[in-house]
Write a protein that holds these residues in place. Structure first.
Motif, PDB file in Angstrom:
ATOM      1  N   LEU A  30       0.863  -1.277  -0.138  1.00 18.83           N
ATOM      2  CA  LEU A  30      -0.008  -0.039   0.093  1.00 18.83           C
ATOM      3  C   LEU A  30       0.833   1.211  -0.033  1.00 18.83           C
ATOM      4  CD1 LEU A  30      -3.013   1.005   0.400  1.00 18.83           C
ATOM      5  CD2 LEU A  30      -2.664   0.952   3.050  1.00 18.83           C
ATOM      6  N   VAL A  32       0.525   5.363   0.459  1.00 23.08           N
ATOM      7  CA  VAL A  32      -0.649   6.378   0.858  1.00 23.08           C
ATOM      8  C   VAL A  32      -0.011   7.958   0.999  1.00 23.08           C
ATOM      9  CG1 VAL A  32      -2.211   4.667   1.667  1.00 23.08           C
ATOM     10  CG2 VAL A  32      -0.608   5.546   3.232  1.00 23.08           C
ATOM     11  N   ARG A  58      -5.454   9.863   0.750  1.00 29.25           N
ATOM     12  CA  ARG A  58      -5.404   9.355  -0.390  1.00 29.25           C
ATOM     13  C   ARG A  58      -4.506   8.035  -0.592  1.00 29.25           C
ATOM     14  NH1 ARG A  58      -2.505  11.936  -4.968  1.00 29.25           N
ATOM     15  NH2 ARG A  58      -0.748  12.991  -3.877  1.00 29.25           N
ATOM     16  N   THR A  59      -5.054   7.241  -1.432  1.00 31.85           N
ATOM     17  CA  THR A  59      -4.224   6.108  -1.693  1.00 31.85           C
ATOM     18  C   THR A  59      -3.617   6.515  -3.052  1.00 31.85           C
ATOM     19  OG1 THR A  59      -5.666   4.773  -0.582  1.00 31.85           O
ATOM     20  CG2 THR A  59      -4.436   3.596  -2.118  1.00 31.85           C
ATOM     21  N   ARG A  61      -1.360   3.668  -4.470  1.00 36.37           N
ATOM     22  CA  ARG A  61      -1.277   2.389  -4.981  1.00 36.37           C
ATOM     23  C   ARG A  61      -1.501   1.322  -3.631  1.00 36.37           C
ATOM     24  NH1 ARG A  61       4.429   0.555  -7.535  1.00 36.37           N
ATOM     25  NH2 ARG A  61       3.840  -1.113  -8.803  1.00 36.37           N
ATOM     26  N   SER A  62      -2.151   0.188  -4.401  1.00 37.16           N
ATOM     27  CA  SER A  62      -2.861  -0.836  -3.533  1.00 37.16           C
ATOM     28  C   SER A  62      -2.916  -1.984  -4.282  1.00 37.16           C
ATOM     29  CB  SER A  62      -4.030  -0.359  -2.961  1.00 37.16           C
ATOM     30  OG  SER A  62      -4.558  -1.558  -2.111  1.00 37.16           O
ATOM     31  N   ALA A  65      -7.682  -4.486  -1.340  1.00 37.20           N
ATOM     32  CA  ALA A  65      -8.621  -3.655  -1.219  1.00 37.20           C
ATOM     33  C   ALA A  65      -8.127  -2.135  -1.063  1.00 37.20           C
ATOM     34  CB  ALA A  65      -9.503  -4.078  -0.203  1.00 37.20           C
ATOM     35  N   ARG A  66      -9.136  -1.381  -1.185  1.00 29.97           N
ATOM     36  CA  ARG A  66      -8.844   0.053  -0.903  1.00 29.97           C
ATOM     37  C   ARG A  66      -8.530   0.372   0.625  1.00 29.97           C
ATOM     38  NH1 ARG A  66     -13.064   4.731  -0.474  1.00 29.97           N
ATOM     39  NH2 ARG A  66     -11.749   6.479  -0.276  1.00 29.97           N
TER      40      ARG A  66
END
Length: 156
Positions: A30, A32, A58-59, A61-62, A65-66
């Motif tokens: 992840l 963020v 905010r994300t 890259r993952s 799941a979010r």
């Protein structure tokens, strides 16, 4: 597992090869942008670990799941009752600070670790520019975040 491995080594024995931001992001579960809220230190296997709760803004890259609204990051070192431990290369996440972070999967009591220690963390300045961490602490110079975010998100 990653934290357990780092914590099992004596501080003088920890060394890490230099990696690019794209390499660190690719090895992360992840990536963020998050704001540090609170931190607490705890004894884990004879070592002090600092657990920092962050609000995910905010994300980037993952792999799964979010990202949840908040995450906990475990970093080696900290202070408990006047006893302090410091691990070279560990970024300090200060309450109220905004960070770009490359994070592992959950590895220790539901917490994630910063992949590559200092190589997977950047402090976001009020101007929006970023300040990388180094093995000794925060870098002096600010850098634009456009190219860094492109690398972290995995864009060509």
């Amino acid at each position: 597992l990653g934290v357990a491995f780092v914590l099992a080594l004596p501080s003088s024995a920890t060394s890490m090869p230099e990696r690019t931001s794209a390499d660190v992001a690719a090895a992360s579960d992840l990536v963020v942008e998050a704001t540090a809220m609170t931190a607490r230190a705890a004894w884990v296997g004879g070592r002090i670990v600092t657990f920092t709760e962050l609000r995910v803004e905010r994300t980037l890259r993952s792999t799964g799941a979010r990202a949840p609204a908040t995450i906990t990051v475990a970093l080696p070192g900290g202070e408990i009752g006047g006893i302090g431990q410091r691990v070279a290369g560990t970024p300090r996440l200060l309450a109220g600070g905004r960070y770009l972070l490359c994070l592992s999967a959950e590895v220790l009591a539901g917490a994630r670790t910063v992949v590559g220690l200092w190589q997977g963390a950047w402090r976001v300045a009020d101007s929006g520019a970023v300040r990388a961490f180094t093995h000794e602490g925060p870098a002096q110079e600010l850098q634009p975040r456009v190219a860094l975010e492109r690398d972290l998100a995995g864009a060509p």
